[in-house]
Design an enzyme around this catalytic site. Structure first.
Site, PDB file in Angstrom:
ATOM      1  N   ASP A  72       0.816  -1.207   0.000  1.00  7.77           N
ATOM      2  CA  ASP A  72       0.000   0.000   0.000  1.00  7.77           C
ATOM      3  C   ASP A  72       0.853   1.262   0.000  1.00  7.77           C
ATOM      4  O   ASP A  72       0.470   2.280  -0.580  1.00  7.77           O
ATOM      5  CB  ASP A  72      -0.918   0.000   1.223  1.00  7.77           C
ATOM      6  CG  ASP A  72      -1.944  -1.120   1.169  1.00  7.77           C
ATOM      7  OD1 ASP A  72      -2.111  -1.700   0.080  1.00  7.77           O
ATOM      8  OD2 ASP A  72      -2.557  -1.424   2.210  1.00  7.77           O
ATOM      9  N   GLY A  73       2.018   1.200   0.657  1.00  6.70           N
ATOM     10  CA  GLY A  73       2.901   2.364   0.675  1.00  6.70           C
ATOM     11  C   GLY A  73       3.392   2.750  -0.702  1.00  6.70           C
ATOM     12  O   GLY A  73       3.637   3.939  -0.980  1.00  6.70           O
ATOM     13  N   THR A  80      -9.795   3.076   6.272  1.00  8.28           N
ATOM     14  CA  THR A  80      -9.408   1.717   6.658  1.00  8.28           C
ATOM     15  C   THR A  80      -7.969   1.662   7.157  1.00  8.28           C
ATOM     16  O   THR A  80      -7.460   0.570   7.404  1.00  8.28           O
ATOM     17  CB  THR A  80      -9.572   0.759   5.462  1.00  8.28           C
ATOM     18  OG1 THR A  80      -8.841   1.280   4.334  1.00  8.28           O
ATOM     19  CG2 THR A  80     -11.031   0.616   5.078  1.00  8.28           C
ATOM     20  N   ALA A  81      -7.313   2.815   7.309  1.00  9.11           N
ATOM     21  CA  ALA A  81      -5.916   2.853   7.744  1.00  9.11           C
ATOM     22  C   ALA A  81      -5.835   3.352   9.186  1.00  9.11           C
ATOM     23  O   ALA A  81      -6.382   2.729  10.094  1.00  9.11           O
ATOM     24  CB  ALA A  81      -5.114   3.731   6.782  1.00  9.11           C
ATOM     25  N   TYR A  82      -5.182   4.469   9.412  1.00  9.90           N
ATOM     26  CA  TYR A  82      -4.999   5.003  10.756  1.00  9.90           C
ATOM     27  C   TYR A  82      -6.345   5.292  11.423  1.00  9.90           C
ATOM     28  O   TYR A  82      -6.533   5.072  12.615  1.00  9.90           O
ATOM     29  CB  TYR A  82      -4.154   6.275  10.669  1.00  9.90           C
ATOM     30  CG  TYR A  82      -3.600   6.781  11.986  1.00  9.90           C
ATOM     31  CD1 TYR A  82      -3.838   6.119  13.189  1.00  9.90           C
ATOM     32  CD2 TYR A  82      -2.827   7.928  12.023  1.00  9.90           C
ATOM     33  CE1 TYR A  82      -3.319   6.593  14.382  1.00  9.90           C
ATOM     34  CE2 TYR A  82      -2.309   8.411  13.209  1.00  9.90           C
ATOM     35  CZ  TYR A  82      -2.556   7.739  14.392  1.00  9.90           C
ATOM     36  OH  TYR A  82      -2.053   8.221  15.573  1.00  9.90           O
ATOM     37  N   ASN A  97      -4.525   9.219   1.747  1.00  6.30           N
ATOM     38  CA  ASN A  97      -5.035   8.554   2.949  1.00  6.30           C
ATOM     39  C   ASN A  97      -5.547   9.539   3.994  1.00  6.30           C
ATOM     40  O   ASN A  97      -6.740   9.622   4.230  1.00  6.30           O
ATOM     41  CB  ASN A  97      -3.960   7.662   3.565  1.00  6.30           C
ATOM     42  CG  ASN A  97      -4.166   6.202   3.231  1.00  6.30           C
ATOM     43  OD1 ASN A  97      -5.078   5.835   2.498  1.00  6.30           O
ATOM     44  ND2 ASN A  97      -3.308   5.349   3.770  1.00  6.30           N
ATOM     45  N   ASP A 123      -4.557  13.442  21.887  1.00  9.45           N
ATOM     46  CA  ASP A 123      -3.292  13.203  21.194  1.00  9.45           C
ATOM     47  C   ASP A 123      -3.279  13.814  19.801  1.00  9.45           C
ATOM     48  O   ASP A 123      -2.212  13.964  19.212  1.00  9.45           O
ATOM     49  CB  ASP A 123      -3.017  11.702  21.087  1.00  9.45           C
ATOM     50  CG  ASP A 123      -2.504  11.128  22.405  1.00  9.45           C
ATOM     51  OD1 ASP A 123      -2.264  11.928  23.328  1.00  9.45           O
ATOM     52  OD2 ASP A 123      -2.361   9.901  22.510  1.00  9.45           O
TER      53      ASP A 123
END
Length: 438
Positions: free
Chosen positions: A183-184, A323-325, A282, A312
């Protein structure tokens, strides 16, 4: 009596002519006529074309959601906005085609991964020798000793066109992109194009592969199908981010005394503003950085303060980034075809602060609160990390340049397969059924 009949017929004709609405934006010269309740009567998705019609019927409406140009009752309709940048589409109608046959391809390979050397060589040989295409490769990829010292690969390597990130602009020279990695690699390909992005074909040769639906075993037939056109596409929306920094510089003061005789230390003078723009696939992450204090940032939506984030940090993500972080921070997962922006707090100092979804196209602005104890830090798809001080601002909205990702099957099937295989969504042992008693 006859005059009343004529008036009645004339009034019926006026109503019928006024109630028929011509939706040229979404239905290509199709007419919508009202029903008895005044609603716009749309043609069924499975309906056949009208008898005697020479025009072939095409499915142009979305399976979910109304047409953005429609009528409400016999007289009211939605005001057409010339600034409209998108409308809801049926995912099945998104197909790739070429105005001209593609000639140039950008091959992006994951750096420092020895397992990708052989697939990279096979793909480049296939593209240059069998398809006679111009292959663009990043210069640092060819500096790998395994490629530089391979004499058999030398004739192919001489045909490459090379470029360097942040130095060479290749945006107008690439017809489509092939990614080899995870993905990166796809996120990196997105960062290379700050404007229009060519179609991207991503092969799963990394660790996760949520955004890379193709396997490399049958790459020849798959690449050929893409070159010939008529492949399914998913338009992954991106975020257009503008960072405005109050540019200050320290003045040199002789003997600690200014011209007006006032003693000063660490004097800063505002000399202008520094503006930077990014295209993000993203998410944009604003966090507290190395400070031990809570982040304290204000979030504005279309100029109105909606909340202050104490925690934070905060994540502003696309549906692709949901769907990531964002998912790890407790947000919902959104299909890439949904036009939306997600705002997700990171460990908020309030139990009622839940992630929210806002419409695509709104403008978000993030600034440090006036009483913030510390600065904040921002990153874009995990890159270009920088500090945000008082007076700086981050403006975020939906970009008009999405990333067209080529699908293995279709946008819906690929997404749910990725949820099941990569994220193990709703995977559990099945419940035992009752034993049948005789």
């Amino acid at each position: 009596m006859e005059m009343n009949r004529e008036k009645l017929c004339a009034s019926k004709a006026d109503v019928s002519s006024d109630s028929a609405y011509h939706c040229s934006t979404c239905h290509d010269d199709e007419e919508w006529s009202n029903t008895s309740r005044g609603r716009a009567k749309s043609r069924s998705l499975s309906a056949s074309p009208a008898l005697g019609s020479t025009k072939e019927f095409r499915r142009t409406r979305s399976l979910h959601g109304p047409c953005p140009v429609t009528t409400f009752g016999p007289k009211a309709c939605m005001l057409q906005n010339p600034k409209t940048i998108m409308h809801i589409q049926d995912p099945a109608s998104q197909r790739l085609t070429w105005n001209k046959p593609p000639k140039s391809v950008l091959v992006i390979k994951k750096i420092h991964d020895a397992s990708l050397l052989q697939p990279f060589k096979e793909l480049c040989v296939y593209l240059t020798e069998e398809n006679n295409m111009i292959v663009y490769v990043e210069k640092k990829v060819l500096e790998d000793p395994a490629i530089a010292n391979d004499d058999n690969f030398g004739p192919v390597k001489k045909k490459f066109c090379t470029f360097r990130e942040d130095y060479d602009d290749i945006s107008n020279q690439i017809d489509f992109i092939i990614c080899l990695g995870g993905d990166g690699t796809l996120l990196y390909a997105s960062s290379l194009f700050q404007g229009s992005v060519p179609p991207v074909m991503a092969f799963h040769l990394g660790s996760l592969g949520f955004l890379t639906p193709f396997n490399f075993e049958n790459f020849q037939s798959q690449v050929t199908q893409v070159i010939e056109g008529n492949a399914a596409l998913v338009l992954r929306s991106r975020l257009k981010v503008k960072v405005v920094k109050e540019h200050r510089e320290k003045m040199t003061v002789q003997n600690g005394i200014e011209e007006n005789g006032v003693v000063s230390t660490n004097l800063e003078k505002e000399v202008g503003k520094q503006i930077m723009q990014y295209q993000v696939l993203n998410e944009v992450v604003v966090d507290r950085g190395p400070s031990s204090y809570l982040s304290n940032v204000d979030v504005f939506l279309d100029g109105h303060l909606i909340t202050t984030v104490q925690g934070d940090g905060v994540i502003v993500s696309t549906p692709t980034g949901s769907t990531a972080y964002a998912a790890a921070a407790g947000a919902s997962m959104i299909h890439p075809n949904v036009p939306a922006i997600m705002i997700t707090p990171i460990c908020p100092h309030s139990l009622s602060f839940r992630p929210i979804v806002v419409p695509a196209g709104v403008e978000l602005k993030i600034m440090l609160s006036p009483d913030a104890r510390n600065t904040a830090w921002v990153s874009f798809d995990g890159r270009k990390r920088q500090e945000i001080c008082h007076g700086d601002s981050i403006s975020i909205t939906t970009s008009c340049y999405p990333l067209p990702s080529i699908c293995f099957r279709d946008p819906v099937s690929d997404w749910f397969e990725s949820l099941a295989e990569c994220l193990h969504w709703n995977v559990r042992k099945k419940q035992n059924n009752f034993a049948v008693e005789e």
